[in-house]
Design an enzyme around this catalytic site. Structure first.
Site: not given
Length: 390
Positions: A96, A134, A138-139, A246, A274, A285, A345, A369
């Site tokens: 980010s 950037f 806004e809130p 974009n 494991r 399976q 797990g 975004e």
């Protein structure tokens, strides 16, 4: 250091040039050497690893598609995507930081700024001497940025800026902010606001369960005087900020795959090692079903991202195509992370493995975004011609 074997079931590496493979491997090695040994600790402490910034700049991770004449690396969009994939394999928050710097700060200055603004800021942003953020969200106005309340008034040689932004990556340490606000006519314009300007503050956002190794904050403007020379002249209206989004969404479509690939590789290794009921859990399976479905989703995402890169290099990628890739690949990455967590797990929730950190990070990536549902409506509007937003 945990070993890593990235899945490439459809042999997409054969579609990459030697230069692209070199770029990919260079970033991968840096992530292995510099990021992976420290990221779990920083995420646990909710601390952004600022010591990585110089290395990221040295790799050309800040604005890689910006021309070399302005300090960028002058690379194509396939290279950019690969870089973001490798970076997010390490951590979404670190990716980010690079995405904001390149797609949301350097891109608007390069695309909508004048020559003086480009020469003044782009080389220093590319080198990491300056870091940016950037300001759009806004809130009370997230998915509907056109209803923003932040605005500025004419004051002769300057404008008077008032308002606030929130959920801003890089805000706590950014040297400059690209801020989108309404002008006196009610049209949205971008401004470059420098840290240290009187009335401009960046309070940090704490207590996050997601993107804990990323610095997030607010932008607050209390009667901030900004010289008119700091207004980006090339964009008036929503076209400016949406074009930046974009760019960022494109990088996310690649980046999320990196997180998914790391989760898959971790789960596959764990399943082979494991043992339960006298044999590796990979022999059961249901575990094979999970692994096969995870790899299928990753492969579909890889093909989507690769084709999008080709379209973007030809300047033919549409915003709706980018939205589809962002939405699909982040959703797929979240699914892979959740399935991988189940395969491990109880170990899957510990910091000994990266899966829970990736899963929590992706809960933010699926929202920022453009949310998962908003991107669905963008696709819907594109295929029907009917706007379902209003």
């Amino acid at each position: 250091m945990r070993p890593y074997s990235p899945p490439d079931y459809y042999l997409l590496d054969e579609l990459l040039s030697e230069e692209h493979l070199f770029i990919r491997d260079t970033v991968r090695q840096w992530v292995n050497r510099e990021l992976m040994p420290i990221i779990e600790d920083h995420a646990q402490r909710a601390e952004f690893p600022r010591q990585l910034l110089s290395g990221m700049a040295g790799l050309g991770l800040f604005g890689p598609t910006i021309p070399e004449s302005y300090g960028g690396a002058g690379l194509d969009y396939l290279a950019y995507g690969i870089m973001m994939q490798e970076l997010e394999r390490g951590d979404s928050g670190i990716r980010s930081t690079a995405s904001v710097q390149g797609s949301l700060v350097m891109y608007p200055i390069y695309t909508y700024g004048n020559e003086e603004q480009k020469r003044r800021y782009l080389p220093k942003l590319a080198s990491g001497e300056l870091m940016g953020c950037f300001g759009l969200t806004e809130p009370n106005h997230g998915s509907d940025p056109s209803s923003m309340l932040t605005r500025f008034e004419d004051r002769g040689d300057a404008v008077l800026l008032n308002g606030s932004k929130m959920w801003i990556s890089n805000a706590p340490f950014a040297d400059i902010a690209i801020v989108w606000a309404k002008n006196p006519e009610g049209n949205i314009q971008g401004l470059i606001v420098e840290r240290g300007t009187e009335g401009f503050t960046t309070p940090e956002t704490h207590n996050k369960w997601s993107l804990r190794a990323s610095a997030t904050g607010e932008l607050v403007f209390d009667n901030v005087f900004v010289p008119k020379s700091q207004i980006l002249p090339g964009a008036v209206g929503m076209r400016g900020p949406l074009s930046c989004l974009n760019q960022a969404r494109y990088g996310i479509a690649w980046g999320a795959l990196g997180a998914a690939m790391d989760c898959y590789d971790t789960a596959l290794r764990y399943a082979k090692e494991r043992e339960q009921f006298g044999k590796p859990i990979a022999a059961f399976q249901l575990q094979q079903k999970k692994l096969a479905e995870m790899l299928t989703e990753i492969t579909k995402g890889q093909l989507l991202a690769w084709r999008l890169a080709a379209l973007k290099n030809d300047d033919r990628a549409t915003p709706a195509q980018i939205s589809m890739a962002k939405r699909n690949n982040v959703a797929a990455a979240l699914h892979v992370a959740r399935e991988a967590r189940q395969m491990l797990g109880a170990m899957g929730i510990t910091g000994e493995y990266p899966i829970m950190r990736h899963m929590m990070n992706l809960e933010s990536v699926v929202t920022y975004e453009g949310t998962h549902d908003v991107h669905l409506l963008i696709t819907g509007m594109d295929i029907t011609g009917i706007n379902a937003f209003g």
